[in-house]
Every structure is written in C-alpha cells, then in structure tokens.
Design an enzyme around this catalytic site. Structure first.
Site, PDB file in Angstrom:
ATOM      1  N   LYS A  12       0.844  -1.202   0.000  1.00 49.46           N
ATOM      2  CA  LYS A  12       0.000   0.000   0.000  1.00 49.46           C
ATOM      3  C   LYS A  12       0.880   1.253   0.000  1.00 49.46           C
ATOM      4  CE  LYS A  12      -0.356  -0.398   5.046  1.00 49.46           C
ATOM      5  NZ  LYS A  12      -1.228  -0.764   6.181  1.00 49.46           N
TER       6      LYS A  12
ATOM      7  N   ARG B 185     -10.544  -0.371  15.307  1.00 47.52           N
ATOM      8  CA  ARG B 185     -10.433   0.557  14.182  1.00 47.52           C
ATOM      9  C   ARG B 185     -11.424   0.110  13.110  1.00 47.52           C
ATOM     10  NH1 ARG B 185      -4.840   1.220  10.754  1.00 47.52           N
ATOM     11  NH2 ARG B 185      -5.185  -1.042  10.566  1.00 47.52           N
TER      12      ARG B 185
ATOM     13  N   TYR C 286      15.806  31.012   5.800  1.00 50.17           N
ATOM     14  CA  TYR C 286      14.622  31.709   6.332  1.00 50.17           C
ATOM     15  C   TYR C 286      14.712  31.911   7.831  1.00 50.17           C
ATOM     16  CZ  TYR C 286      12.023  30.923   1.963  1.00 50.17           C
ATOM     17  OH  TYR C 286      11.595  30.909   0.676  1.00 50.17           O
TER      18      TYR C 286
ATOM     19  N   MET D  64      11.465  24.536   1.161  1.00 55.94           N
ATOM     20  CA  MET D  64      10.641  23.643   0.344  1.00 55.94           C
ATOM     21  C   MET D  64      11.474  22.818  -0.641  1.00 55.94           C
ATOM     22  SD  MET D  64       7.395  24.491  -2.152  1.00 55.94           S
ATOM     23  CE  MET D  64       6.414  25.293  -0.909  1.00 55.94           C
TER      24      MET D  64
HETATM   25  C1  LIG Z   1      -0.442  -1.777   6.900  1.00 55.21           C
HETATM   26  C2  LIG Z   1      -0.984  -3.050   7.458  1.00 55.21           C
HETATM   27  C3  LIG Z   1      -0.154  -4.164   7.660  1.00 55.21           C
HETATM   28  C4  LIG Z   1       1.351  -4.097   7.506  1.00 55.21           C
HETATM   29  O1  LIG Z   1       1.913  -3.717   8.737  1.00 55.21           O
HETATM   30  P1  LIG Z   1       3.514  -3.581   8.924  1.00 55.21           P
HETATM   31  O2  LIG Z   1       3.656  -3.138  10.328  1.00 55.21           O
HETATM   32  O3  LIG Z   1       3.956  -2.558   7.938  1.00 55.21           O
HETATM   33  O4  LIG Z   1       4.094  -4.917   8.657  1.00 55.21           O
HETATM   34  C5  LIG Z   1      -0.733  -5.354   8.055  1.00 55.21           C
HETATM   35  N1  LIG Z   1      -2.069  -5.441   8.272  1.00 55.21           N
HETATM   36  C6  LIG Z   1      -2.892  -4.390   8.120  1.00 55.21           C
HETATM   37  C7  LIG Z   1      -4.343  -4.548   8.379  1.00 55.21           C
HETATM   38  C8  LIG Z   1      -2.386  -3.160   7.731  1.00 55.21           C
HETATM   39  O5  LIG Z   1      -3.202  -2.116   7.606  1.00 55.21           O
END
Ligand SMILES: *Cc1c(COP(=O)(O)O)cnc(C)c1O
Length: 395
Positions: A40, A138, A279, A327
C-alpha cells in the site's frame, strides 16, 4: 510528474533487498506459512510495482493494498498474484473490485449486500477475507456482531469466506499483555467461525512486528483453532528493512533497508563567521567556512521539523544541515572542507551505495534516525518521500 529528470535528487530502491527481506520474513513466520506483501501507499514509498514484483520474486504469494485504486494499478501493471484490499472498500467499488479480481476485507453488512449483488450480476462467487476486531478498535466486526455477520456470510451462495483475519494493536511492543488478550479473542473468533461451518483456507493475524516477535503465540492459536488453514503474514515495513517501532530492530532480524535517498551539491559559498543563513536567520556560521546547497526540501519529504536536527553524508563524513529546511533546498555546513558542485550528498543510506544499516558499524543514516528526531515512525518517513523524487530501481 514529468519523465524528465534534471535534478540529481533521487531515491534508489534496492529490489533485491526487498526480495531478501521477504525470504527472511517468511522464515520468521515458520513452517508452512505464506507471506502477503503489503505494498500500500506506493510500496511504503518504494514504488508499488517495484515492491510487488520484488516481494513475489522473494517468495510472497499474496499482495495487499489499502485501496481498490491501488489494486487496479497492480492489475494494470500486469501483476496477476492474489491481491487483498486491507480495509473494506466503499460499496460503490464492489463491481470494479470483482472486475479486477481483487479480494476484499469485509466487516459491514451493507458492503456484503453490495458485493453479493455485484457477484450475482457477474454470475460468480466473490471470495472475501472477513476481519474480526479483537482489540485494535479501528475496523473489523465488533465482537457483539460476529454472529450476525458470520450468519450472513454462511447463508450466502455468492460469497465465499476464503480468509479470516484480525490485526494487533501493539505487536511492536515486546512485553505488553494486550497481544495475548487479542490472540485469546481470536481463538474465540475461530470457534465462532466453526460454529457457522465456515472453514477459511487462509488465516492471518501478524504484521511485521507480529511475525518477528510473536510467531509462536499466534501460530499456536491458528494450529488449535484452524488446523487445516494456511497461516498468512501481512508484512509491510519489514519488507523495506525498516524498524516497526523503537523496540524492534529490523537489522537485528537480518532485514536490510531498501531505499537510499541521495542528491548532489548544486551550489557552494564561502561565508564569514556570523553570516546568517536561510529563512528566519535561525542559524549563523560559527566560523569562516563553506556552505553547500542541496536541491531537496520539505516538498520532497524531508520534514521541516528536522531543522537543526538533520545530518547528511558528504565525502564519507556526517555534516549538519543548517538553517531552516526550505521547500526545495537544504544547506549543509562543510566548515573547512571545500565542497564542489556535483559532490554526492546522502540523506538516507550509506555513502557510495547500500542503504543504511546494511553495513553494520559504518556510518549510515537510517529512516529510524529521522523518525526518532522528528517524533514519528519510519512508516511516515518512508511514505512521506514525495512523488517529486524519482525512484530509481537498483539491485
Ligand atoms: C499496513 C498493514 C499491515 C502491515 O503492517 P507492517 O507493520 O507494515 O508490517 C498489516 N495489516 C494491516 C491490516 C495493515 O493495515
């Protein structure tokens, strides 16, 4: 971003390191386990497709993304491996999800109805991974709703429960009691599945920290509650060789950082003692000496809150970044060393190749250092390296 690259600033991504990290995480997950590579957020900033292909070549059998959009991008790049969407998508995404052969995480009845309708329209059975909340609070089915949602799944001819999962809230803390509490609740969740005659083929609990620190505990729960199922680990941060938290060293588990963030000196000045810089004039030269300008800034993901706390490597030595981080530029104090336009500047990693930590003992700079000094975690540093920085795949 345009495909022209004139600025020397770049992120070198070591695909072979991601593949080696995948193998090490598979080993940590124990015999018979499979690895779901979490790619992701553009592969935690390393490149979605680069990370996916590297992890698959290292032995991952699944990929995971946060968004349907990310899953579609994988399919459009020709990636054919199973792709899990880690959070339940909006109902409006159900048809696109099936059309691209993505596997959703599910937990709300409303989404299950939308997915079932989409599956009926296509004349297929949709495979899902149901997520049961055991204490992360969550997303996932709350304990009081397990029976209702599992009954819905068990009754559907168009939904197949391929996977069952939960997520640990404190896996990166070695000695807190809540992980054991979550695993006990997950054991109860597996009992609930069995009472509805649901027998998922895949069961998953652990993220990177879970795989590195808690494998015996979650393997025992899976062995007892889902003996026929394949244990799957959803690993993200470890693929990229980064610490999941201050108490878990990726390097100590044999994982190697996979990104090097580098640039070059673009301008040099000799300034007098007392000359104020950048700055707000928040820093002045302590002596006569050399100042080098480097074309990278907070719009590239160098946190402005690191002002006064950031170092870089130049000609093998650590030098301080001085004055306010801007920046598009930072300023490096070279004191008596005369810098030249074109000199390599390493922001993350080792000088002359190799990401930080890969040569233990030598003076690399890791994302862990940035995270600690800016009050955040490696995840935010990695995903914060912006799209303006070209990713160059090496290894
Ligand atoms: C992002 C995520 C992971 C990966 O977690 P890491 O700590 O990066 O290994 C696993 N499970 C879920 C549900 C996540 O959202």
């Amino acid at each position: 971003m345009s495909s022209h690259h004139f600025r020397p600033t770049r992120a070198e991504v070591d695909a072979a390191a991601i593949a080696r990290n995948t193998r090490r995480l598979l080993d940590a997950a124990g015999d018979g386990a499979q690895l779901c590579a979490v790619v992701k957020a553009d592969g935690y900033g390393h490149g979605l497709v680069t990370a996916a292909q590297a992890a698959l070549s290292g032995g991952a059998t699944w990929l995971a993304v946060a968004l349907v959009e990310e899953g579609i991008a994988l399919r459009e790049a020709g990636v054919a491996a199973p792709v899990l969407v880690l959070s339940e998508p909006p109902a409006a995404a159900a048809a696109a999800l099936l059309a691209h052969d993505l596997t959703p995480t599910v937990y709300r009845a409303e989404f299950l109805h939308a997915l079932e309708d989409a599956a009926v329209q296509r004349g297929e059975v949709a495979r899902v991974h149901v997520k049961l909340d055991t204490g992360m609070t969550r997303v996932g089915v709350a304990a009081e709703d397990w029976d209702a949602v599992l009954a819905l799944l068990a009754a559907s001819d168009h939904l197949e429960v391929e996977g069952c999962q939960t997520h640990l809230a404190r896996a990166d803390e070695p000695d807190v009691p809540t992980t054991a509490v979550q695993l006990e609740r997950f054991a109860a969740a597996l009992d609930a599945l069995r009472s509805f005659s649901l027998a998922p083929r895949l069961v998953h609990v652990a993220n990177t920290a879970g795989a590195l620190l808690h494998t015996p505990a979650w393997r025992a729960v899976l062995a007892a509650g889902a003996p026929g199922a394949v244990p799957l680990v959803r690993a993200g941060i470890g693929l990229y060789g980064l610490d999941p938290g201050p108490a878990v060293s990726a390097a100590a588990h044999g994982l190697e950082p996979a990104m090097r963030l580098v640039s070059e000196v673009s301008h040099v000045r000799r300034i007098d003692a007392g000359t104020p810089v950048s700055y707000g004039h928040r820093w002045s030269a302590p002596a006569d000496g050399w100042l080098a300008t480097v074309p990278i800034g907070y719009a590239d993901g160098v946190p402005r809150t690191l002002t006064g706390r950031l170092d870089v490597l130049h000609r093998g030595a650590r030098r301080p970044v001085v004055g306010t981080i801007t920046m598009d530029q930072i300023l490096v104090w070279c004191a008596d060393v005369t810098p030249a336009v074109g000199d390599e500047i390493v922001l993350i990693g080792h000088a002359g190749g190799g990401a930080a930590g890969s040569a233990a003992g030598s003076a690399g700079i890791g994302m862990e250092e940035w995270a600690e000094r800016s009050g955040t975690i490696t995840y935010e540093i990695a995903t914060g390296i912006s799209a303006r920085v070209p990713r160059v795949v090496v290894g």
